[in-house]
Every structure is written in C-alpha cells, then in structure tokens.
Design an enzyme around this catalytic site. Structure first.
Site, short mmCIF file in Angstrom:
data_model
loop_
_atom_site.label_atom_id
_atom_site.label_comp_id
_atom_site.label_asym_id
_atom_site.label_seq_id
_atom_site.Cartn_x
_atom_site.Cartn_y
_atom_site.Cartn_z
N HIS A 74 0.87 -1.75 -0.07
CA HIS A 74 0.18 0.11 0.03
C HIS A 74 0.72 1.40 0.15
CE1 HIS A 74 -2.75 3.03 1.56
NE2 HIS A 74 -3.58 1.94 1.20
N ASP A 82 3.25 -4.55 7.71
CA ASP A 82 2.09 -3.08 7.80
C ASP A 82 0.32 -4.69 8.16
OD1 ASP A 82 -0.47 -1.92 7.44
OD2 ASP A 82 0.24 -1.76 5.34
N GLN A 98 -4.38 -4.81 6.55
CA GLN A 98 -5.27 -5.77 6.38
C GLN A 98 -5.55 -7.52 7.28
OE1 GLN A 98 -7.51 -5.40 4.45
NE2 GLN A 98 -6.53 -3.09 3.85
N LYS A 135 -10.49 -0.60 10.44
CA LYS A 135 -10.42 -2.01 9.88
C LYS A 135 -10.58 -3.04 10.48
CE LYS A 135 -7.24 -0.17 6.14
NZ LYS A 135 -8.36 0.04 5.32
N CYS A 184 -4.52 2.48 -3.77
CA CYS A 184 -3.63 2.66 -3.35
C CYS A 184 -1.56 1.98 -3.76
CB CYS A 184 -3.51 3.19 -1.84
SG CYS A 184 -4.84 4.62 -1.64
#
Length: 419
Positions: A133, A210, A213, A236, A375
C-alpha cells in the site's frame, strides 16, 4: 441463494452476527438491502463499539492524562484498559510498547521519520516490494531519498506473491529496514512474514509489518516471529475511524526520538532543551483520539469473542464460494494467488468493462465494492491494468451476498452490452 447462507456458515450464526451491525439492517433509499463488500477499506461497526464510543461522550469525557477529577480519572483508566487489551491481543510484552496513533499511515510515517532519521545513513538499504500500500511505500521512498539510502525490492512471482528465492540477494548486510504487509490489500496474498523476518535478523535488520489487512483476519503475535514494529488501524478491525496502533519493541522505542512534539510527550522543558517522557507518551503528542481509542478496546473484545479460528473458517468458506462463482462470470480475470494462499480479498477486472462503471452499476443493485488502484499503483502497473474491482469480505458476509454480487455483475454486463 445457497441454503446455508440463510442461517449458518462455517459454524457462524451469520444472521445473529449481522444483527449486531445496525447499518446492515437498514434498507437503502431505493429499498434494497445492503451488500457490503468493502471491509478492506473500512469495516462496519457492531453495536458494542458504537455504544462504547457514545458511553465516553455521555458519561465521563475529559481530556486524557490531564485531570485528577472523576471524569479525567475515568478516561485515563479506560484508555489504559484499552491499551492493555491491545497488548494482549497482539502478544506484546509491555503496554508501554503500544502507541495510539491516528491510523496505519501515521504509524508507518512515525517509524520512517523517528527511526529512519536517526538510524539510516548514506548507502544503507531499505527493502520493500511492489504489492505494498502507498502508506508502506511512499514514506520509505521519501526517507530513503532524504537519508541517501537505497530502496530495494523483493520481486513478485507471476501470481503476485513474494519471490522468496530472491531474499538471499535482496536482504544483505547493508539492509537496515525490511517493511512488508502481512496481507495484500489487492490480491489478498498472505505474506510469509516468518521467513522474511528470519532472513532480516540474520543481517541485523529491523522489520516493520503493515498489519492493516492481516490483523483483522488472523491472530497476530509480535514475538512469533519477533517483529520490531507492527502497525494497524482501528477502522478495519470493526473499530472507530481516527485511531490506530503502533507496536514497537521497547528497546527500539527507547532509542528513538519523537516524531511530533507538544503536550503530554514531555518530561521537562527548559529554555534551551527538552527531555522526553517515556514511551508510549513520548510518541503521543497532544490530545489523542480518546473516545476512539477506548472504543477500539470494545472492537478487540468483539473479535476475540468470535475467535480467529471461527473467523478464518467462515471467511475461507465465503472466499472459496465467491471465487468459484465469480469465475463463472464471462470475461472475468481474478488477480493473485489461489484461495489456499490468500485472505478474504478478491480483485478482478472484466474485459471491455471499466472498473468504475462496474462499481457504479453494482451500486444500483445495493452491492458496495471498491474500484480503482486501491493505493497500490506499482502493483497495478505490474498487473498491467490501471484499476480493478475489489471485493473484501468480513464476518458479516454470507453466501447470499455473493449471489447478489454475481447477479449484479450479470446486470452490469447487460447494461454495458457485454452479454
């Protein structure tokens, strides 16, 4: 419609879960029910999270870490309780390793600037990859240019997974930082974090994951494998917007200087210098998103009560069903690895149909998906398309949602005269 989608899927009482999300139980202005397939962008909120945020404003709101009066003490207590919930949720050793930020983007920028400016030197290397991302791409691109470091890339395979065979050449003694996503926000590819961490540690490199997700879909233990930084967002994870988390290994946080300066992060200010508070306060300048951080604790409770084993079984079943049904639609191209190697995301294109046109036509039918480059422009360049349509699944989705999606795609094909 699949019979199993009405009541249960993978041991879930899906209808009971859906009832906890008020927004999913209200008809749209056109009278249609909502099929929400954009959780990868932001998850809907259960009533428990909504109630917790409202509770803060209605019952004891005050600025945090400022007042000894009842409201201030309540807010401080609730914030630290939420911090402890998050510590346990990701397996951190100390609550001082849990920093509240505005989201994943701020968390990564904090590390890139506070760690990068102090520890990166000319000729050092930062390793990323093309599936990242922009939030885990551009900050490293910028700090590399500022510090005269080199940005290196782990190549991707034909199905857009990390090419592990290349690690021996990409991660070297010059590598100082390896930044990678736990799960692609486009293809759903689940990255082999343990293998990458092992290689990075051989060369003394720091690793940032990261988890925007991956954290909502699978258990995370920052000590297995031992990563140095983890970022994720509340919105999220069925929590509020405006709140995120940065986990940092204690010794690294102690060695870093602040990214932002202001109130709360100060131990002592003199006319000619300042001394910093200990972590996490050192990295929480100003007023943090108080009610949102407290409500994030409620979101963690919601996910923990469902259990990641059950969440995974449910989402995998829906993912397999969705993949099978979508591949029956003419001219369909799905990107990324097989279902066995991915999480609950499907990105696709349809020949002769623009992604935005498809998303608009699906909206008419009450089916909400994302379109665009998500993104991830470098990844879409590699895929050879400027935009795709993304379906991202969650605990409240069922097979009936997928049936509506497929029906709506056939409707779109007719409208676009592709049938």
């Amino acid at each position: 419609m699949s019979e199993s989608s009405v009541i249960e899927t993978s041991g879930f009482d899906v209808e009971s879960i859906r009832q906890q999300f008020p927004i999913l139980n209200k008809p749209l202005p056109n009278g249609k029910s909502v099929v929400y397939l954009d959780t990868g962008a932001s998850a809907q909120k259960p009533q428990s999270v909504i109630d917790k945020e409202r509770e803060v404003y209605e019952s004891y709101f005050a600025n945090a870490y400022r007042g000894v009066y009842y409201f201030g003490a309540q807010v401080d207590e609730q914030l630290e309780a939420a911090r402890e919930q998050i510590r346990q949720f990701i397996g951190a050793r100390s609550s001082s390793e849990i920093i509240f930020t505005s989201g994943t983007t701020m968390s990564i920028n904090l590390v890139a600037n506070a760690w990068g400016r102090k520890f990166l030197h000319p000729g050092d290397e930062i390793v990323i990859n093309e599936m990242e991302h922009h939030a885990n791409f551009v900050p490293w691109q910028q700090i590399a240019a500022e510090r005269q470091a080199t940005l290196k890339f782990i190549p991707l395979t034909d199905d857009y997974r990390l090419d592990l065979s290349s690690l021996v050449d990409v991660i070297t003694e010059r590598t100082k930082m390896v930044a990678l996503t736990g799960m692609s926000n486009v293809t759903g590819a689940i990255n082999p974090v343990a293998e990458v961490v092992a290689k990075a540690k051989q060369h003394g490199a720091v690793v940032l994951v990261d988890g925007a997700q991956s954290v909502p879909h699978a258990p995370t233990d920052v000590n297995n494998p031992e990563i140095d930084f983890l970022s994720f967002s509340g919105h999220k994870l069925y929590g509020p917007t405006g709140i995120g988390v940065l986990y940092g290994r204690e010794e690294l946080l102690e060695s870093m200087d602040p990214f932002l300066c202001g109130g709360h992060m100060i131990s002592r200010v003199y006319k000619d210098r300042s001394e910093w508070a200990a972590s996490p306060a050192k990295f929480e300048a100003g007023t943090i998103p108080i009610a949102q951080a407290i409500a994030l604790g409620a979101a963690v409770d919601f996910v923990a009560a469902l259990g990641f084993d059950a969440i995974h079984q449910h989402e995998e079943k829906i993912l397999r069903y969705a993949t099978s049904e979508l591949l029956k639609v003419p001219a369909m191209q799905i990107y990324g690895p097989s279902v066995d190697d991915k999480g609950a995301i499907i990105s696709f294109t349809m020949e002769d149909a623009h992604a935005e046109d498809l998303a608009n036509l699906l909206d008419i039918k009450g089916v909400f998906v994302r379109h665009g480059h998500h993104c991830t422009m470098p990844l879409h360049d590699l895929m050879g398309v400027s935009a795709s349509v993304r379906v991202s699944l969650a605990v409240y989705n069922n097979e009936a949602d997928i049936d509506r999606l497929v029906e709506s795609l056939h409707f779109a094909r007719k409208k676009l005269r592709l049938a």
